[in-house]
Design an enzyme around this catalytic site. Structure first.
Site, mmCIF file in Angstrom:
data_model
loop_
_atom_site.group_PDB
_atom_site.id
_atom_site.type_symbol
_atom_site.label_atom_id
_atom_site.label_comp_id
_atom_site.label_asym_id
_atom_site.label_seq_id
_atom_site.Cartn_x
_atom_site.Cartn_y
_atom_site.Cartn_z
ATOM 1 N N PRO A 104 129.080 60.564 60.805
ATOM 2 C CA PRO A 104 129.839 58.978 60.836
ATOM 3 C C PRO A 104 130.340 58.542 59.852
ATOM 4 O O PRO A 104 130.387 57.528 59.386
ATOM 5 C CB PRO A 104 128.210 58.521 60.898
ATOM 6 C CG PRO A 104 127.542 59.365 60.136
ATOM 7 C CD PRO A 104 127.911 60.703 60.623
ATOM 8 N N CYS A 105 130.940 59.609 58.690
ATOM 9 C CA CYS A 105 131.388 58.949 57.370
ATOM 10 C C CYS A 105 132.624 58.107 57.629
ATOM 11 O O CYS A 105 132.843 57.242 56.611
ATOM 12 C CB CYS A 105 131.820 60.322 56.633
ATOM 13 S SG CYS A 105 133.281 61.364 57.340
ATOM 14 N N HIS A 106 133.631 58.092 58.445
ATOM 15 C CA HIS A 106 134.423 57.328 58.670
ATOM 16 C C HIS A 106 134.284 56.194 59.759
ATOM 17 O O HIS A 106 135.279 55.387 60.145
ATOM 18 C CB HIS A 106 135.836 57.851 59.017
ATOM 19 C CG HIS A 106 136.237 59.074 57.933
ATOM 20 N ND1 HIS A 106 136.740 58.576 56.426
ATOM 21 C CD2 HIS A 106 136.371 60.228 57.880
ATOM 22 C CE1 HIS A 106 136.870 59.504 56.037
ATOM 23 N NE2 HIS A 106 136.478 60.668 56.619
#
Length: 174
Positions: free
Chosen positions: A134-136
């Protein structure tokens, strides 16, 4: 009343649950078979789930049938919806990450795929799942926050090229 976001780029758990409930109403309307699981005493355990069969044609033309389970949950660390899934072959054996990459609709380099999709213990279901990192997600969703009618649908539209998830076209009419 629609809950507000808790961060400049992320969303609050309440906003996620609101979007999930709204999404389920649409899923029911479009007969898309998503189910919501929620516990009013534990908001962070709220998640959406869908199971279906998918097929994949390899380079030789041979068709394979798989059973897939998709789960959308709230990622507390990133403040965003997160997507996880498992895929089993016709014998019930869980596919490996390499096999999942092979049936992905989006052909990418191995390193690129493995930097986005990993296998880990699911933070809500406590079993191994493949999880799209989910980092971006917060950054991507922030671009659509003012125009999105439902963050779950917007989120799914961003990740479906990576996986074999078919959504009714009616979602795009919102």
């Amino acid at each position: 009343m629609r809950p507000s976001s808790s961060q400049a780029t992320g969303i609050s758990p309440e906003t996620f649950v609101y979007a999930a409930r709204d999404f389920i109403e649409l899923s029911d309307k479009y007969m898309d078979s998503w189910t919501i699981y929620q516990n009013d005493n534990e908001i962070l355990s709220t998640h959406l789930k869908r199971e279906e069969f998918i097929s994949h044609r390899d380079q030789t033309g041979k068709v394979f049938l798989y059973r897939a389970e998709y789960v959308i949950f709230y990622n507390l660390s990133y403040g965003v919806p997160s997507f996880s899934f498992n895929v089993w072959d016709c014998t019930g054996k869980l596919l490996t990450l390499e096999q999942v990459r092979d049936i992905s609709l989006m052909k990418t380099r191995k390193e690129d795929f493995f930097s986005v999709v990993t296998q880990q213990e699911h933070p809500v279901l406590y079993k191994p799942y493949f999880i799209i990192h989910p980092c971006h997600t917060a950054e991507l969703l922030s671009m659509f926050r003012k125009t999105s009618k439902n963050l779950i649908i917007t989120f799914l539209s961003l990740i479906t090229p990576l996986i074999q998830l078919n959504l009714p076209l009616e979602y795009g009419l919102l």
